[in-house]
Design a protein around this motif. Structure first.
Motif, PDB file in Angstrom:
ATOM      1  N   VAL A 111      51.530  51.215  39.739  1.00 35.06           N
ATOM      2  CA  VAL A 111      50.358  50.337  39.894  1.00 35.06           C
ATOM      3  C   VAL A 111      49.152  51.142  40.353  1.00 35.06           C
ATOM      4  CG1 VAL A 111      51.565  48.150  40.284  1.00 35.06           C
ATOM      5  CG2 VAL A 111      51.213  49.693  42.207  1.00 35.06           C
ATOM      6  N   LEU A 112      47.999  50.717  39.891  1.00 38.13           N
ATOM      7  CA  LEU A 112      46.743  51.358  40.283  1.00 38.13           C
ATOM      8  C   LEU A 112      46.160  50.517  41.416  1.00 38.13           C
ATOM      9  CD1 LEU A 112      44.648  53.578  39.574  1.00 38.13           C
ATOM     10  CD2 LEU A 112      43.576  51.927  38.046  1.00 38.13           C
ATOM     11  N   VAL A 113      46.188  51.072  42.605  1.00 37.63           N
ATOM     12  CA  VAL A 113      45.801  50.291  43.789  1.00 37.63           C
ATOM     13  C   VAL A 113      44.912  51.125  44.721  1.00 37.63           C
ATOM     14  CG1 VAL A 113      47.814  48.757  43.798  1.00 37.63           C
ATOM     15  CG2 VAL A 113      47.967  50.964  44.938  1.00 37.63           C
ATOM     16  N   ASP A 114      44.415  50.475  45.740  1.00 35.76           N
ATOM     17  CA  ASP A 114      43.652  51.141  46.784  1.00 35.76           C
ATOM     18  C   ASP A 114      44.441  52.369  47.272  1.00 35.76           C
ATOM     19  OD1 ASP A 114      41.774  49.814  49.520  1.00 35.76           O
ATOM     20  OD2 ASP A 114      42.563  51.833  49.344  1.00 35.76           O
ATOM     21  N   LYS A 115      43.776  53.507  47.351  1.00 38.49           N
ATOM     22  CA  LYS A 115      44.513  54.741  47.701  1.00 38.49           C
ATOM     23  C   LYS A 115      45.158  54.671  49.087  1.00 38.49           C
ATOM     24  CE  LYS A 115      40.313  57.324  49.041  1.00 38.49           C
ATOM     25  NZ  LYS A 115      40.293  56.969  50.459  1.00 38.49           N
ATOM     26  N   ASP A 116      44.645  53.796  49.943  1.00 38.33           N
ATOM     27  CA  ASP A 116      45.211  53.690  51.290  1.00 38.33           C
ATOM     28  C   ASP A 116      46.263  52.584  51.417  1.00 38.33           C
ATOM     29  OD1 ASP A 116      43.491  55.696  52.204  1.00 38.33           O
ATOM     30  OD2 ASP A 116      41.860  54.243  52.441  1.00 38.33           O
ATOM     31  N   ALA A 117      46.472  51.807  50.360  1.00 41.12           N
ATOM     32  CA  ALA A 117      47.375  50.653  50.468  1.00 41.12           C
ATOM     33  C   ALA A 117      48.838  51.090  50.487  1.00 41.12           C
ATOM     34  CB  ALA A 117      47.143  49.699  49.301  1.00 41.12           C
ATOM     35  N   SER A 118      49.616  50.475  51.371  1.00 43.47           N
ATOM     36  CA  SER A 118      51.041  50.775  51.393  1.00 43.47           C
ATOM     37  C   SER A 118      51.851  49.559  50.948  1.00 43.47           C
ATOM     38  CB  SER A 118      51.469  51.195  52.796  1.00 43.47           C
ATOM     39  OG  SER A 118      51.146  50.177  53.706  1.00 43.47           O
ATOM     40  N   ARG A 119      51.177  48.432  50.692  1.00 42.36           N
ATOM     41  CA  ARG A 119      51.824  47.219  50.178  1.00 42.36           C
ATOM     42  C   ARG A 119      50.729  46.313  49.620  1.00 42.36           C
ATOM     43  NH1 ARG A 119      55.063  44.248  53.942  1.00 42.36           N
ATOM     44  NH2 ARG A 119      54.348  42.394  52.905  1.00 42.36           N
ATOM     45  N   PRO A 120      51.112  45.275  48.861  1.00 46.24           N
ATOM     46  CA  PRO A 120      50.062  44.381  48.353  1.00 46.24           C
ATOM     47  C   PRO A 120      49.331  43.720  49.519  1.00 46.24           C
ATOM     48  CG  PRO A 120      52.140  43.960  47.237  1.00 46.24           C
ATOM     49  CD  PRO A 120      52.441  44.872  48.379  1.00 46.24           C
ATOM     50  N   ILE A 121      48.025  43.842  49.521  1.00 46.76           N
ATOM     51  CA  ILE A 121      47.267  43.274  50.640  1.00 46.76           C
ATOM     52  C   ILE A 121      46.085  42.468  50.124  1.00 46.76           C
ATOM     53  CG2 ILE A 121      47.774  44.864  52.545  1.00 46.76           C
ATOM     54  CD1 ILE A 121      45.174  46.390  51.610  1.00 46.76           C
ATOM     55  N   VAL A 122      45.644  41.576  50.957  1.00 43.66           N
ATOM     56  CA  VAL A 122      44.411  40.841  50.684  1.00 43.66           C
ATOM     57  C   VAL A 122      43.460  41.206  51.794  1.00 43.66           C
ATOM     58  CG1 VAL A 122      43.376  38.585  50.329  1.00 43.66           C
ATOM     59  CG2 VAL A 122      45.780  38.942  49.810  1.00 43.66           C
ATOM     60  N   LYS A 123      42.372  41.869  51.424  1.00 51.45           N
ATOM     61  CA  LYS A 123      41.375  42.169  52.455  1.00 51.45           C
ATOM     62  C   LYS A 123      40.548  40.917  52.681  1.00 51.45           C
ATOM     63  CE  LYS A 123      40.844  47.121  52.175  1.00 51.45           C
ATOM     64  NZ  LYS A 123      40.064  48.224  51.637  1.00 51.45           N
ATOM     65  N   ILE A 124      40.291  40.619  53.940  1.00 53.43           N
ATOM     66  CA  ILE A 124      39.531  39.408  54.241  1.00 53.43           C
ATOM     67  C   ILE A 124      38.045  39.706  54.141  1.00 53.43           C
ATOM     68  CG2 ILE A 124      39.061  37.673  55.998  1.00 53.43           C
ATOM     69  CD1 ILE A 124      41.937  38.240  57.010  1.00 53.43           C
ATOM     70  N   THR A 125      37.414  39.050  53.163  1.00 51.43           N
ATOM     71  CA  THR A 125      35.972  39.218  53.004  1.00 51.43           C
ATOM     72  C   THR A 125      35.335  37.844  52.922  1.00 51.43           C
ATOM     73  OG1 THR A 125      36.371  39.372  50.647  1.00 51.43           O
ATOM     74  CG2 THR A 125      36.029  41.443  51.793  1.00 51.43           C
ATOM     75  N   GLU A 126      34.141  37.719  53.419  1.00 50.48           N
ATOM     76  CA  GLU A 126      33.430  36.446  53.315  1.00 50.48           C
ATOM     77  C   GLU A 126      33.018  36.260  51.857  1.00 50.48           C
ATOM     78  OE1 GLU A 126      33.082  34.019  55.468  1.00 50.48           O
ATOM     79  OE2 GLU A 126      34.272  35.213  56.854  1.00 50.48           O
ATOM     80  N   THR A 127      33.266  35.072  51.326  1.00 48.64           N
ATOM     81  CA  THR A 127      32.944  34.799  49.932  1.00 48.64           C
ATOM     82  C   THR A 127      31.728  33.887  49.862  1.00 48.64           C
ATOM     83  OG1 THR A 127      35.323  34.720  49.673  1.00 48.64           O
ATOM     84  CG2 THR A 127      34.011  34.083  47.769  1.00 48.64           C
ATOM     85  N   PRO A 128      30.713  34.247  49.054  1.00 47.41           N
ATOM     86  CA  PRO A 128      29.569  33.357  48.925  1.00 47.41           C
ATOM     87  C   PRO A 128      29.993  32.017  48.332  1.00 47.41           C
ATOM     88  CG  PRO A 128      29.150  35.482  47.858  1.00 47.41           C
ATOM     89  CD  PRO A 128      30.585  35.455  48.261  1.00 47.41           C
ATOM     90  N   GLU A 129      29.322  30.971  48.734  1.00 44.63           N
ATOM     91  CA  GLU A 129      29.672  29.609  48.306  1.00 44.63           C
ATOM     92  C   GLU A 129      29.750  29.433  46.785  1.00 44.63           C
ATOM     93  OE1 GLU A 129      30.640  26.620  49.754  1.00 44.63           O
ATOM     94  OE2 GLU A 129      31.140  28.131  51.244  1.00 44.63           O
ATOM     95  N   ASN A 130      28.816  30.091  46.055  1.00 43.44           N
ATOM     96  CA  ASN A 130      28.763  29.851  44.607  1.00 43.44           C
ATOM     97  C   ASN A 130      29.620  30.827  43.807  1.00 43.44           C
ATOM     98  OD1 ASN A 130      27.285  32.079  45.063  1.00 43.44           O
ATOM     99  ND2 ASN A 130      25.495  31.458  43.859  1.00 43.44           N
TER     100      ASN A 130
END
Lengths: 177, 176
Positions: A111-130
């Motif tokens: 899999v092509l993933v974040d170079k620092d990831a050691s497992r599937p992760i969801v980074k918490i980011t604020e999502t704009p309303e629209n």
């Protein structure tokens, strides 16, 4: 608003869509080439000694948002064992791309993933309303850089470094179980 | 309030993965030359035909395992919903669920009500819930016999759905 104006609006979005799609496929094919170069490096000595026969051919991939395109599939022939390295696509859950390593005893995933990831992760980011892209995007994470890794199988998926030792281990597992 | 009696038969995703692994290994063994019935079962087959049939069985197993994983996720969200109602926790999500339960009881729509409440409580999980809703469309397609060509936005398979399930379990503090 005139129909003409609306036509223009629709076609400008079509162009955006096509060029985004082309860009994405181009980037993905480049990522695949990078992976294949790594793999060719891992097996070079065996290929030079003719103990492994390495071939490739085009396969057709159809991804809903990217359309139909061709990509290379690699075949490693080790004696009577055939190991295929098949691109699955770049629109996959939790990664920027996936390639399956298949042999008679099973499959392993690259899999092509974040170079620092050691497992599937969801980074918490604020999502704009629209921002309502929903499942149309696979950007669950915003990586700081990407790397190809080997994903261990369920029940606990984790990512391990793709190096020669781990790649050989994966090849033996899909060959012998 | 009449409480739902939990069956205790809810399967976690780890159990589904273990089941999948065992059955996949069994299929591979059955379709291999060391299988005791290989000679009679595959009499007159070419090797490529044996492999093709084996891969078809594994593909079907993948689909059923995928279906069970998604059912397991639904159960986890529904059990969490009821537990938050029954245990009268003070957090905002539990309060929202109690209000919903007061109006609708236990039979609430998973995607439109329960997942929406999670999203309202924590907007940063919007993309993950979007992925989950997409995967439930795939489950809907399977549950209704797969007779039409679905527009799902992407291909789903066992590994992809398990990855999603693992992310969901890690991300949401479900009270199960």
């Amino acid at each position: 608003m005139s129909d003409l104006k609306f036509d223009k609006f629709v076609s400008s979005h079509q162009k955006d869509k096509v060029s985004n799609r082309e860009e994405r496929v181009k980037g993905w094919l480049q990522d695949l080439n990078d992976l294949y170069d790594q793999i060719k490096g891992f097996v070079r000595d065996y290929v030079d000694r003719k103990q492994i026969i390495l071939t490739s051919h085009d396969v057709t991939i159809n991804e809903e948002q990217l359309g139909i395109y061709k990509a290379k599939e690699l075949l490693l022939q080790i004696g009577s064992n055939a190991i295929t390295i098949t691109p699955i696509g770049c629109n996959v859950i939790g990664a920027r791309g996936r390639v399956d390593l298949s042999g008679p005893a099973g499959k392993a995933r690259l899999v092509l993933v974040d170079k620092d990831a050691s497992r599937p992760i969801v980074k918490i980011t604020e999502t704009p309303e629209n921002d309502d892209k929903g499942p149309a995007t696979n950007a669950l994470t915003e990586p700081s850089g990407l790397a190809w890794k080997i994903a261990t199988p369920p029940p606990t998926i984790s990512y391990i470094e793709l190096n020669q030792e781990n790649f050989f281990q994966a090849v033996m597992e899909v060959s012998n179980g | 309030m009449v409480r739902v009696s939990f069956s205790g038969e809810h399967l976690g995703i780890v159990e589904v993965a273990k089941y999948y692994k065992d059955v996949e290994s069994a299929i591979r063994l059955y379709f291999s030359e060391v299988s005791p019935n290989y000679g009679t079962r595959f009499l007159s087959y070419q090797i490529c035909e044996v492999i093709k049939e084996r891969d078809e069985r594994i593909e079907e197993l993948e689909r059923t395992a995928t279906f069970t994983i998604l059912a397991s996720l639904e159960a986890a969200f529904r059990i969490d919903y009821l537990n938050r109602v029954y245990k009268k926790k003070k957090d905002n999500l539990s309060r929202a669920f109690r209000t919903i339960h007061g109006k609708c009881g236990e039979n609430v729509a998973l995607e439109r009500v329960i997942l929406q409440a999670w999203m309202d409580d924590d907007p940063s999980c919007k993309k993950l819930i979007g992925e989950l809703k997409g995967a439930f469309k795939y489950r809907h397609w399977m549950a209704h016999g797969r007779y039409w060509n679905p527009k799902l936005g992407r291909k789903y398979d066992y590994y992809g759905i398990y990855t999603l399930a693992q992310m969901v379990i890690d991300r949401f503090p479900l009270m199960t």
